[in-house]
Write a protein that holds these residues in place. Structure first.
Motif, PDB file in Angstrom:
ATOM      1  N   THR A 135       0.875  -1.167   0.000  1.00  0.00           N
ATOM      2  CA  THR A 135       0.000   0.000   0.000  1.00  0.00           C
ATOM      3  C   THR A 135       0.915   1.221   0.000  1.00  0.00           C
ATOM      4  OG1 THR A 135      -1.683  -1.191   1.243  1.00  0.00           O
ATOM      5  CG2 THR A 135      -1.830   1.236   1.225  1.00  0.00           C
ATOM      6  N   LEU A 136       0.682   2.106  -0.946  1.00  0.00           N
ATOM      7  CA  LEU A 136       1.567   3.247  -1.156  1.00  0.00           C
ATOM      8  C   LEU A 136       0.868   4.560  -0.852  1.00  0.00           C
ATOM      9  CD1 LEU A 136       2.976   1.930  -4.546  1.00  0.00           C
ATOM     10  CD2 LEU A 136       3.956   1.626  -2.268  1.00  0.00           C
ATOM     11  N   HIS A 137       1.665   5.579  -0.590  1.00  0.00           N
ATOM     12  CA  HIS A 137       1.109   6.922  -0.436  1.00  0.00           C
ATOM     13  C   HIS A 137       0.496   7.342  -1.764  1.00  0.00           C
ATOM     14  CE1 HIS A 137       2.768   7.620   3.530  1.00  0.00           C
ATOM     15  NE2 HIS A 137       3.948   7.171   3.111  1.00  0.00           N
ATOM     16  N   PRO A 138      -0.577   8.143  -1.737  1.00  0.00           N
ATOM     17  CA  PRO A 138      -1.171   8.611  -2.994  1.00  0.00           C
ATOM     18  C   PRO A 138      -0.108   9.223  -3.910  1.00  0.00           C
ATOM     19  CG  PRO A 138      -2.570   9.197  -1.152  1.00  0.00           C
ATOM     20  CD  PRO A 138      -1.290   8.638  -0.561  1.00  0.00           C
ATOM     21  N   GLY A 139      -0.114   8.755  -5.144  1.00  0.00           N
ATOM     22  CA  GLY A 139       0.834   9.253  -6.132  1.00  0.00           C
ATOM     23  C   GLY A 139       2.197   8.587  -6.088  1.00  0.00           C
ATOM     24  N   GLY A 140       2.421   7.657  -5.179  1.00  0.00           N
ATOM     25  CA  GLY A 140       3.738   7.042  -5.024  1.00  0.00           C
ATOM     26  C   GLY A 140       3.991   5.831  -5.888  1.00  0.00           C
ATOM     27  N   ARG A 141       2.944   5.277  -6.463  1.00  0.00           N
ATOM     28  CA  ARG A 141       3.122   4.007  -7.175  1.00  0.00           C
ATOM     29  C   ARG A 141       4.080   4.124  -8.358  1.00  0.00           C
ATOM     30  NH1 ARG A 141      -1.983   0.534  -8.988  1.00  0.00           N
ATOM     31  NH2 ARG A 141      -2.249   2.183 -10.528  1.00  0.00           N
ATOM     32  N   GLU A 142       3.911   5.125  -9.180  1.00  0.00           N
ATOM     33  CA  GLU A 142       4.765   5.227 -10.364  1.00  0.00           C
ATOM     34  C   GLU A 142       6.219   5.495  -9.981  1.00  0.00           C
ATOM     35  OE1 GLU A 142       3.772   4.079 -13.311  1.00  0.00           O
ATOM     36  OE2 GLU A 142       1.936   3.681 -12.192  1.00  0.00           O
ATOM     37  N   ALA A 143       6.440   6.270  -8.927  1.00  0.00           N
ATOM     38  CA  ALA A 143       7.808   6.511  -8.467  1.00  0.00           C
ATOM     39  C   ALA A 143       8.446   5.208  -7.985  1.00  0.00           C
ATOM     40  CB  ALA A 143       7.822   7.559  -7.354  1.00  0.00           C
TER      41      ALA A 143
ATOM     42  N   ASN B  50      -3.190   2.961  -5.347  1.00  0.00           N
ATOM     43  CA  ASN B  50      -2.122   3.038  -4.355  1.00  0.00           C
ATOM     44  C   ASN B  50      -1.594   1.657  -3.963  1.00  0.00           C
ATOM     45  OD1 ASN B  50      -2.350   5.889  -4.234  1.00  0.00           O
ATOM     46  ND2 ASN B  50      -4.159   5.632  -2.963  1.00  0.00           N
ATOM     47  N   ARG B  51      -1.741   0.681  -4.871  1.00  0.00           N
ATOM     48  CA  ARG B  51      -1.256  -0.681  -4.587  1.00  0.00           C
ATOM     49  C   ARG B  51      -0.302  -1.133  -5.682  1.00  0.00           C
ATOM     50  NH1 ARG B  51      -2.540  -3.511  -0.016  1.00  0.00           N
ATOM     51  NH2 ARG B  51      -2.922  -5.405  -1.153  1.00  0.00           N
ATOM     52  N   PHE B  52       0.774  -1.767  -5.220  1.00  0.00           N
ATOM     53  CA  PHE B  52       1.762  -2.399  -6.090  1.00  0.00           C
ATOM     54  C   PHE B  52       1.876  -3.840  -5.619  1.00  0.00           C
ATOM     55  CE2 PHE B  52       6.449  -3.321  -6.734  1.00  0.00           C
ATOM     56  CZ  PHE B  52       6.394  -3.433  -8.117  1.00  0.00           C
ATOM     57  N   VAL B  53       1.788  -4.784  -6.541  1.00  0.00           N
ATOM     58  CA  VAL B  53       1.799  -6.209  -6.229  1.00  0.00           C
ATOM     59  C   VAL B  53       2.940  -6.851  -7.009  1.00  0.00           C
ATOM     60  CG1 VAL B  53       0.459  -8.353  -6.389  1.00  0.00           C
ATOM     61  CG2 VAL B  53      -0.714  -6.183  -5.895  1.00  0.00           C
ATOM     62  N   TRP B  54       3.690  -7.710  -6.335  1.00  0.00           N
ATOM     63  CA  TRP B  54       4.771  -8.386  -7.052  1.00  0.00           C
ATOM     64  C   TRP B  54       5.121  -9.708  -6.394  1.00  0.00           C
ATOM     65  CZ3 TRP B  54      10.159  -8.497  -5.349  1.00  0.00           C
ATOM     66  CH2 TRP B  54      10.385  -7.832  -4.142  1.00  0.00           C
ATOM     67  N   LEU B  55       5.865 -10.526  -7.137  1.00  0.00           N
ATOM     68  CA  LEU B  55       6.286 -11.841  -6.665  1.00  0.00           C
ATOM     69  C   LEU B  55       7.797 -11.972  -6.798  1.00  0.00           C
ATOM     70  CD1 LEU B  55       3.498 -12.315  -8.531  1.00  0.00           C
ATOM     71  CD2 LEU B  55       3.800 -14.576  -7.610  1.00  0.00           C
ATOM     72  N   ARG B  56       8.364 -12.715  -5.861  1.00  0.00           N
ATOM     73  CA  ARG B  56       9.755 -13.126  -6.005  1.00  0.00           C
ATOM     74  C   ARG B  56       9.868 -14.547  -5.493  1.00  0.00           C
ATOM     75  NH1 ARG B  56      12.792  -8.978  -1.878  1.00  0.00           N
ATOM     76  NH2 ARG B  56      11.640  -9.531  -0.004  1.00  0.00           N
TER      77      ARG B  56
ATOM     78  N   ALA C  46       9.887   5.820   1.306  1.00  0.00           N
ATOM     79  CA  ALA C  46       9.112   7.068   1.302  1.00  0.00           C
ATOM     80  C   ALA C  46       7.822   6.948   0.493  1.00  0.00           C
ATOM     81  CB  ALA C  46       9.966   8.213   0.748  1.00  0.00           C
ATOM     82  N   THR C  47       7.743   5.969  -0.409  1.00  0.00           N
ATOM     83  CA  THR C  47       6.520   5.778  -1.207  1.00  0.00           C
ATOM     84  C   THR C  47       5.492   4.915  -0.491  1.00  0.00           C
ATOM     85  OG1 THR C  47       7.281   3.768  -2.348  1.00  0.00           O
ATOM     86  CG2 THR C  47       7.873   5.904  -3.354  1.00  0.00           C
ATOM     87  N   MET C  48       5.908   4.210   0.580  1.00  0.00           N
ATOM     88  CA  MET C  48       5.083   3.147   1.168  1.00  0.00           C
ATOM     89  C   MET C  48       4.385   3.534   2.462  1.00  0.00           C
ATOM     90  SD  MET C  48       7.596  -0.086   0.679  1.00  0.00           S
ATOM     91  CE  MET C  48       8.611  -0.216  -0.770  1.00  0.00           C
ATOM     92  N   VAL C  49       3.124   3.099   2.544  1.00  0.00           N
ATOM     93  CA  VAL C  49       2.369   3.142   3.789  1.00  0.00           C
ATOM     94  C   VAL C  49       2.565   1.809   4.511  1.00  0.00           C
ATOM     95  CG1 VAL C  49       0.060   3.281   4.800  1.00  0.00           C
ATOM     96  CG2 VAL C  49       0.660   4.737   2.846  1.00  0.00           C
ATOM     97  N   ASP C  50       2.497   0.695   3.742  1.00  0.00           N
ATOM     98  CA  ASP C  50       2.610  -0.645   4.323  1.00  0.00           C
ATOM     99  C   ASP C  50       3.227  -1.591   3.305  1.00  0.00           C
ATOM    100  OD1 ASP C  50       2.214  -2.932   5.995  1.00  0.00           O
ATOM    101  OD2 ASP C  50       0.331  -3.344   4.962  1.00  0.00           O
ATOM    102  N   SER C  51       4.242  -2.330   3.728  1.00  0.00           N
ATOM    103  CA  SER C  51       4.862  -3.339   2.856  1.00  0.00           C
ATOM    104  C   SER C  51       4.812  -4.722   3.504  1.00  0.00           C
ATOM    105  CB  SER C  51       6.312  -2.955   2.543  1.00  0.00           C
ATOM    106  OG  SER C  51       7.069  -2.897   3.740  1.00  0.00           O
ATOM    107  N   ASP C  52       3.988  -4.891   4.530  1.00  0.00           N
ATOM    108  CA  ASP C  52       3.951  -6.138   5.292  1.00  0.00           C
ATOM    109  C   ASP C  52       2.850  -7.109   4.880  1.00  0.00           C
ATOM    110  OD1 ASP C  52       6.091  -5.142   6.687  1.00  0.00           O
ATOM    111  OD2 ASP C  52       4.951  -4.626   8.474  1.00  0.00           O
TER     112      ASP C  52
END
Length: 182
Positions: A10-18, A49-55, A85-91
């Motif tokens: 979950t990202l701050h508004p506008g942070g996804r593209e950065a 405001n969401r970025f999803v990925w796999l590793r 700085a772009t993230m609200v939550d990465s957990d």
């Protein structure tokens, strides 16, 4: 089957593209350099405001060593403040067993489905009827998270797959995802 992290940020508004720009420019190669297989990266089409990925990792021991190498290495040290700085939550992370997933070239939308089946046998019967190899089916990895610096969700037994399928008889969560192309 490999150990796979399904990560939802979950990202701050506008942070996804950065974050995506930084991720593609620095973090894909930086992780690959320490033996991490970086899979699909996606914009959540229903949440700007969401970025999803796999590793993916060969096994839990490889995961621990690779994460230690990346998160103490030069790429993360140099760019972590910008990423954080772009993230609200990465957990919001699920630790899974499966093949990993990268969308087909040119795909505009991918559907990921998650469910918590009532039992393994019932899910296996559903999967035999409705899911094929192309669905990249993943199941919860119940091993203890041996890299606690990065939390993962525990106490859940989930199944995750990609692509269209007849809905299972259990509650589901569907994600509509747009693949990030480098």
């Amino acid at each position: 089957m490999r150990v796979v992290e399904f990560r939802q940020y979950t990202l701050h508004p506008g942070g996804r593209e950065a974050l995506i720009e930084l991720f593609e420019r620095e973090f894909v190669a930086g992780q690959q350099a320490v033996g991490i297989t970086v899979g699909g990266r996606f914009r959540d089409l229903d949440d700007p405001n969401r970025f999803v990925w796999l590793r993916a990792f060969a096994d839990m021991a490889h995961r621990r060593r690779a994460l230690e190498a990346f998160y103490t290495g030069p790429v993360w040290r140099k760019y972590r403040d910008a990423a954080n700085a772009t993230m609200v939550d990465s957990d919001d992370v699920m630790l899974l067993r499966g093949p990993g997933f990268v969308s087909a070239s040119g795909a505009r939308e991918v559907v990921a489905t998650m469910c918590r089946p009532s039992g393994a046998a019932a899910f296996d019967a559903y999967a035999a009827r409705h899911l094929g190899p192309g669905h990249a089916l993943h199941r919860t990895e119940h091993a203890e998270n041996d890299y606690p610096r990065l939390p993962v969700r525990t106490g859940e037994d989930v199944r995750l797959w990609f692509g269209p399928a007849t809905p299972p008889p259990w509650p589901i969560r569907r994600l509509r995802l747009e693949p990030v192309t480098a």
